[in-house]
Design an enzyme around this catalytic site. Structure first.
Site, short mmCIF file in Angstrom:
data_model
loop_
_atom_site.label_atom_id
_atom_site.label_comp_id
_atom_site.label_asym_id
_atom_site.label_seq_id
_atom_site.Cartn_x
_atom_site.Cartn_y
_atom_site.Cartn_z
N CYS A 1 61.28 11.09 16.07
CA CYS A 1 62.72 11.55 15.91
C CYS A 1 63.28 10.70 15.09
O CYS A 1 62.90 9.59 14.97
CB CYS A 1 63.68 11.87 17.32
SG CYS A 1 62.80 12.58 18.49
N ARG B 1 60.27 13.30 8.11
CA ARG B 1 59.80 13.02 9.09
C ARG B 1 59.24 14.21 9.87
O ARG B 1 58.49 13.96 10.94
CB ARG B 1 60.50 11.95 9.97
CG ARG B 1 60.98 10.88 9.40
CD ARG B 1 62.01 10.17 9.87
NE ARG B 1 62.18 10.03 11.26
CZ ARG B 1 62.12 8.72 11.78
NH1 ARG B 1 61.50 7.66 10.81
NH2 ARG B 1 61.90 8.13 12.96
N TRP C 1 62.11 15.77 17.26
CA TRP C 1 60.65 16.24 17.24
C TRP C 1 60.55 16.42 18.73
O TRP C 1 60.37 15.21 19.21
CB TRP C 1 59.97 15.33 16.60
CG TRP C 1 58.33 15.60 16.41
CD1 TRP C 1 57.52 14.85 17.39
CD2 TRP C 1 57.59 16.34 15.70
NE1 TRP C 1 56.36 15.37 17.07
CE2 TRP C 1 56.33 16.26 16.24
CE3 TRP C 1 58.03 17.22 14.70
CZ2 TRP C 1 55.42 17.03 15.50
CZ3 TRP C 1 57.03 17.96 14.04
CH2 TRP C 1 55.49 17.96 14.30
N ASN D 1 65.24 8.07 20.10
CA ASN D 1 63.93 8.14 19.45
C ASN D 1 62.99 7.39 20.64
O ASN D 1 63.10 6.42 20.61
CB ASN D 1 63.80 7.50 18.11
CG ASN D 1 62.42 7.56 17.54
OD1 ASN D 1 61.59 8.41 18.06
ND2 ASN D 1 62.29 6.80 16.42
N GLY D 2 61.69 8.00 20.96
CA GLY D 2 61.10 7.71 21.87
C GLY D 2 60.56 8.34 23.10
O GLY D 2 61.16 9.72 22.92
N GLU E 1 33.33 13.98 10.17
CA GLU E 1 34.85 13.78 9.67
C GLU E 1 34.66 13.07 8.41
O GLU E 1 35.70 13.19 7.48
CB GLU E 1 35.70 13.28 10.74
CG GLU E 1 37.04 12.80 10.59
CD GLU E 1 37.90 14.08 10.13
OE1 GLU E 1 37.48 15.19 10.35
OE2 GLU E 1 38.94 13.82 9.65
N LYS F 1 36.69 14.18 5.25
CA LYS F 1 37.70 13.55 4.32
C LYS F 1 37.25 13.34 2.94
O LYS F 1 38.09 13.56 1.91
CB LYS F 1 37.83 12.13 4.94
CG LYS F 1 38.94 12.41 6.27
CD LYS F 1 40.17 12.68 5.87
CE LYS F 1 40.76 13.48 7.10
NZ LYS F 1 40.31 14.83 7.42
N GLU G 1 37.53 16.57 1.02
CA GLU G 1 39.10 17.38 0.70
C GLU G 1 40.06 16.27 0.11
O GLU G 1 40.64 16.72 -0.60
CB GLU G 1 39.61 17.84 2.08
CG GLU G 1 39.80 16.80 3.14
CD GLU G 1 40.20 17.53 4.52
OE1 GLU G 1 40.53 18.59 4.42
OE2 GLU G 1 40.42 16.76 5.39
N HIS H 1 14.23 17.00 9.01
CA HIS H 1 13.89 18.41 8.92
C HIS H 1 14.17 19.28 7.89
O HIS H 1 14.31 20.42 7.73
CB HIS H 1 14.47 19.11 10.28
CG HIS H 1 13.91 18.42 11.59
ND1 HIS H 1 12.43 18.86 12.09
CD2 HIS H 1 14.39 17.74 12.57
CE1 HIS H 1 12.43 17.86 13.08
NE2 HIS H 1 13.70 17.33 13.43
N LYS I 1 48.54 22.85 4.96
CA LYS I 1 48.70 22.00 6.43
C LYS I 1 48.46 23.13 7.53
O LYS I 1 47.94 22.54 8.44
CB LYS I 1 49.96 21.46 6.07
CG LYS I 1 50.10 20.32 7.16
CD LYS I 1 49.33 19.32 7.11
CE LYS I 1 49.34 18.10 8.45
NZ LYS I 1 48.18 17.34 8.56
O1 M6R Z 1 46.38 22.55 12.56
P1 M6R Z 1 44.75 22.46 12.94
O2 M6R Z 1 44.47 21.26 13.57
O3 M6R Z 1 44.40 23.66 13.81
O4 M6R Z 1 44.05 22.38 11.55
C1 M6R Z 1 42.70 22.67 11.65
C2 M6R Z 1 42.20 22.65 10.15
O5 M6R Z 1 42.65 23.44 9.29
C3 M6R Z 1 42.44 21.11 9.70
O6 M6R Z 1 42.00 20.30 10.43
C4 M6R Z 1 41.92 21.00 8.37
O7 M6R Z 1 40.29 20.77 8.36
C5 M6R Z 1 42.26 19.88 7.69
N1 M6R Z 1 42.31 20.10 6.14
C6 M6R Z 1 41.58 18.56 7.89
O8 M6R Z 1 41.93 17.32 7.32
#
Ligand code: M6R
Length: 624
Positions: A15, A40, A89, A115-116, A496, A500, A503, A519, A619
Site C-alpha cells: 500500500c 505501485r 493493495w 502499509n504492511g 524459467e 526470461k 521474452e 534423445h 501483463k
Molecule cells: O497472470 P498469470 O500468472 O496467469 O500469467 C501467466 C503468463 O501469462 C505469464 O507468466 C507470462 O508467461 C509472463 N510473460 C511471464 O513473464
C-alpha cells in the site's frame, strides 16, 4: 543520474501512505501524493483531513481520479491543512469501500492508514471485541485504530509506540486524532516510511515520489521509531519515547527514477524486491513451533486430508511455479500431482472427482486460460484453490481456497517477484499438506521450513551476482542459441531461465530436461552455443554433470549454477561455475532462477530493449 541511497530489503511493495501538515489545503497535497504513488498499483484509496476539531474522510474503490471526483464534487467539503491518505493493495479483506483506508475507532476520533500486515490481528480483534469495540471492516488495520482508542489518555505518539509494540508483523502507520490538530504521527516497524521536509510544511509517506514535487529534503524513519510531524517540526522517538537525532538527506532522483525506487526499470526493481516479496508472503504463515499456518485460506484439515489427487493448472511463468509445486507436494505430502498448461487442461478430458484439488496459479488472477481450466474443474465437482497475487481477482472469486502471494504489485510485464513468491507459498503448502495428512511431523518438516524462512536472506546473497551476470551478458551479447538444462526441481528453473531470455532479450532459448538432450536436441549443440546447467539437486548432480559434459564435448560453452559445496566437481564439466548459497530442500532451484533473471535483464538492456514492456506481451492475458 546519481542515486543517493536505496532502501534495499525493505522496499515498499504494497500500500501507499501520504501524510501532510502545513499551510496549504491538505486535500490537494494528499491527492497529488497518492497520484504519485499510483505506479505501485492499488485497488482503492482514501483520505482523512482534520480541521477545527473535526475529521472528514472519504474512501473509494477504484482510481485516485474516482476519489478526487468525490472530494471535489461539492457534496463534501474538505478544507483543512493536515491529514493522511492511502492507496490500498488488498491483503486482508476484499477490495471494497469499507475495507479501504483510513480506518477509524468507535468514536471517529482516530483516523489511521497502514502499509504492511498485522500478524496477530485476529487475537487483538477478539480482545478488542471483548472490550466492546465494534468493527466496520474485514481488515487487520482496523485493530490499530481501536487500540489507539483504548489509549485515549496517552499522547498520540505514545499510543502509536504502544501499537507498534503490541502488533506483530510489518507496520508503517500514519495517524491523525481529532483532539490533536496539526499533528500527523507515523510509526515504522518492518515497512518503510519517509519524511519530506518542506518549508513551513512537512510530509510523511511510504515512498519518496509522494512529495518529491514539493521538496527534495528527506529523512528515512528508522526501524521501531515513532515520528511526530507538525508543520514546523519533526520529532523522532524510539518506542520508549527517547528522542532520536533525525538524519536529513537530499534526493537527487528525478520523478521517474523516484517511482522506480532509484532503479532504472521496474523490472530490475522487482527483481531486487524478491526477498521482501517472499518475506511478506510467509509473514504470519509459520507458527511458533515451525508449523505452516494457512488459516483463513479455506484450506481446512478436512480438505487437506480428503484430497486424493492434485491437478495444477497455470500458464507461462506460473506454470513453471506449478511444476516446482509438484515436487513439493509429491515429495513431502505424498499426493500424486499432475501439472497442466491451463490452455490444454480441459481439452484432454481430465478425470476429476470431488476429492480432486485443482490449483490454479496466476499472478494476475485474470488469465483466461487458467480461469477456463478452473471453471471446468468446478463443473466436474473438484475443489479449486487459487494461488494469486491479486485479492478479489476473478481466479480468487472462482476458488474455494485462496492462497495469496504478497509480492506487491508487479509492474514489469515479465514475471519475477510474483514467481518467487508463488514458489515459496507452494512449498509451504506442500509442507502444510504433509503435516495435515500425517505424512510428516512438524519436527520432520523443520528443515524445509527453516530453509523457507532463510529464503529472503539467501535471495539477497544471489542478488549480489548481478555484476557477474552483466559481464556474461556483455560477453555473449551476440550469441544466437542458448540452452537451459536441469533435472528434477532444477528443470522448471531451467525452463524459467529460457523463458526470461526469450521474452526480455528476444533470443532463442531452449529449456530442456537435461536427460532428454541425448534423445534429439543434442544435435543442435556446436561451438558458439551457450548452455546454462542448473544443478542444485544434490541427488542428481553426477547425472547432471555427465549430461553437461556431453554438451561440452560437442563444443557448447557450459555454465553451471550449483551449490557452493559442489563447485569443485562442477568445474570439471563446465567452462564457468556460478556458485549459489548452499541450502536445504527445494530452495536451491528457487535461488538459481535469480541469476538467470539478471542475465536476461542485462542482455536485454545491453541491446537497448524495453525490459518493462517487451514487444508482443501483455501483463494480463484475458484471451484464450
Ligand atoms: O497472470 P498469470 O500468472 O496467469 O500469467 C501467466 C503468463 O501469462 C505469464 O507468466 C507470462 O508467461 C509472463 N510473460 C511471464 O513473464
Amino acid at each position: 543520474m546519481r542515486v543517493l541511497f536505496r532502501v534495499r530489503g525493505s522496499n515498499a511493495i504494497m500500500c501507499g501512505i501520504v501524510g501532510y501538515v502545513g499551510p496549504r489545503p491538505a486535500r490537494e497535497l494528499l491527492l497529488g501524493g497518492l497520484a504519485r504513488l499510483e505506479y505501485r498499483g492499488y485497488d482503492s484509496a482514501g483520505l482523512a483531513i482534520g480541521q477545527n476539531g473535526a475529521l472528514r474522510s472519504v474512501r473509494q474503490v477504484g482510481k485516485i481520479a474516482d476519489l478526487a471526483a468525490v472530494v471535489d464534487d461539492g457534496s463534501e467539503s474538505f478544507p483543512g491543512s493536515y491529514g493522511v491518505g492511502h492507496t490500498r493493495w488488498a491483503t486482508h479483506g476484499a477490495p471494497t469501500t469499507p475495507n479501504a483506508h483510513p480506518h477509524f475507532d468507535c468514536t471517529g476520533e482516530v483516523a489511521i492508514v497502514h502499509n504492511g500486515i498485522i500478524e496477530n490481528w485476529v487475537e487483538l480483534k477478539a480482545w478488542l471485541e471483548g472490550r466492546g469495540h465494534g468493527f466496520a471492516s474485514d481488515t487487520d488495520t482496523e485493530v490499530a485504530a481501536h487500540l489507539i482508542e483504548e489509549m485515549s489518555t496517552l499522547p498520540l505518539a505514545q499510543a502509536v509506540a504502544e501499537v507498534l509494540s503490541r502488533c506483530e508483523g510489518a507496520l508503517a502507520l500514519a495517524v491523525i486524532r481529532r483532539s490533536d490538530p496539526g499533528l500527523v504521527v507515523g510509526g515504522r516497524k518492518g515497512s518503510p516510511l519517509v519524511i519530506g521536509r518542506g518549508s513551513g510544511e512537512n510530509f510523511l509517506a511510504s515512498d519518496i515520489p509522494a512529495f518529491i514535487a514539493h521538496t527534495r529534503r528527506m529523512m528515512v524513519v528508522p526501524e521501531d521509531r515513532v515520528v511526530e510531524v507538525r508543520s514546523d517540526s519533526v520529532r523522532i522517538t524510539d518506542l520508549s519515547g527517547v528522542e532520536q537525532e533525525p538524519e536529513e538527506q537530499d534526493v537527487e532522483w528525478d520523478m521517474e527514477a523516484a517511482e522506480k525506487g532509484g532503479y532504472p526499470t521496474f523490472m530490475l526493481k522487482e527483481i531486487y524486491e524478491q526477498p521482501q516479496a517472499v518475506a511478506e508472503t510467509l509473514l504470519g504463515r509459520i507458527g511458533p513451533t515451525g508449523e505452516p499456518m494457512l488459516d483463513g485460506t479455506g484450506l481446512n484439515a478436512e480438505v487437506a486430508k480428503d484430497v486424493d489427487k492434485v491437478f495444477v493448472v497455470a500458464c507461462g511463468t506460473s506454470y513453471h511455479a506449478g511444476m516446482m509445486a509438484k515436487y513439493a507436494l509429491e515429495r513431502w505430502a505424498k499426493i500424486p500431482v499432475e501439472v497442466d498448461l491451463s490452455s490444454e487442461f480441459r481439452y484432454r478430458d481430465p478425470v476429476l472427482n470431488p476429492r480432486s484439488l485443482v490449483i490454479g496459479i496466476s499472478q494476475s488472477g485474470e488469465t483466461a486460460d487458467t480461469l477456463g481450466a478452473v471453471r471446468y474443474a468446478r463443473g466436474q465437482g473438484a475443489k479449486v484453490a487459487a494461488v494469486t497475487n491479486v485479492v478479489g481477482s476473478s481466479l480468487a472469486r472462482e476458488a474455494h481456497i485462496v492462497l495469496q502471494t504478497r509480492a506487491g504489485p508487479e509492474i514489469g510485464v515479465a514475471a519475477s517477484k510474483t514467481f518467487i513468491a508463488q514458489m515459496a507459498l507452494l512449498q509451504l503448502l506442500g509442507l502444510h499438506m504433509a503435516i495435515e495428512r500425517g505424512v510428516m511431523t512438524t519436527a520432520q518438516a523443520s528443515g524445509p521450513v527453516n530453509a523457507l524462512r532463510s529464503l529472503p536472506d539467501r535471495l539477497e546473497e544471489v542478488l549480489e551476482l548481478s555484476d557477474e551476470m552483466l559481464e556474461l551478458a556483455n560477453r555473449w551479447r551476440d550469441v544466437r542459441d542458448f540452452f537451459f538444462l536441469g533435472r528434477s526441481v532444477d528443470y522448471p528453473a531451467a525452463l524459467e531461465g529460457a523463458l526470461k531470455l526469450k521474452e526480455l532479450a528476444y533470443v532463442r532459448a531452449e529449456g530442456y530436461a537435461a536427460g532428454e538432450m541425448k534423445h534429439g536436441p543434442i544435435a543442435l549443440i556446436e561451438p558458439g552455443v551457450v548452455v546454462f546447467g542448473v544443478a542444485t539437486d544434490r541427488r542428481l548432480r553426477s547425472k547432471m554433470f555427465s549430461n553437461l559434459s556431453e554438451m561440452k564435448a560437442r563444443g557448447g560453452t557450459v555454465v553451471t549454477l550449483v551449490g557452493e559445496e559442489d563447485v569443485g566437481e562442477a568445474a570439471v564439466t563446465s567452462d564457468l561455475v556460478i556458485p549459489l548459497p548452499e541450502d536445504a530442500a527445494l530452495i536451491g532451484a528457487v535461488l538459481a532462477v535469480v541469476p538467470l533473471q539478471l542475465f536476461s535483464y542485462h542482455l536485454a538492456t545491453i541491446k537497448g530493449l524495453n525490459v518493462d514492456q517487451p514487444r508482443n506481451l501483455a501483463k494480463t492475458v484475458t484471451v484464450e
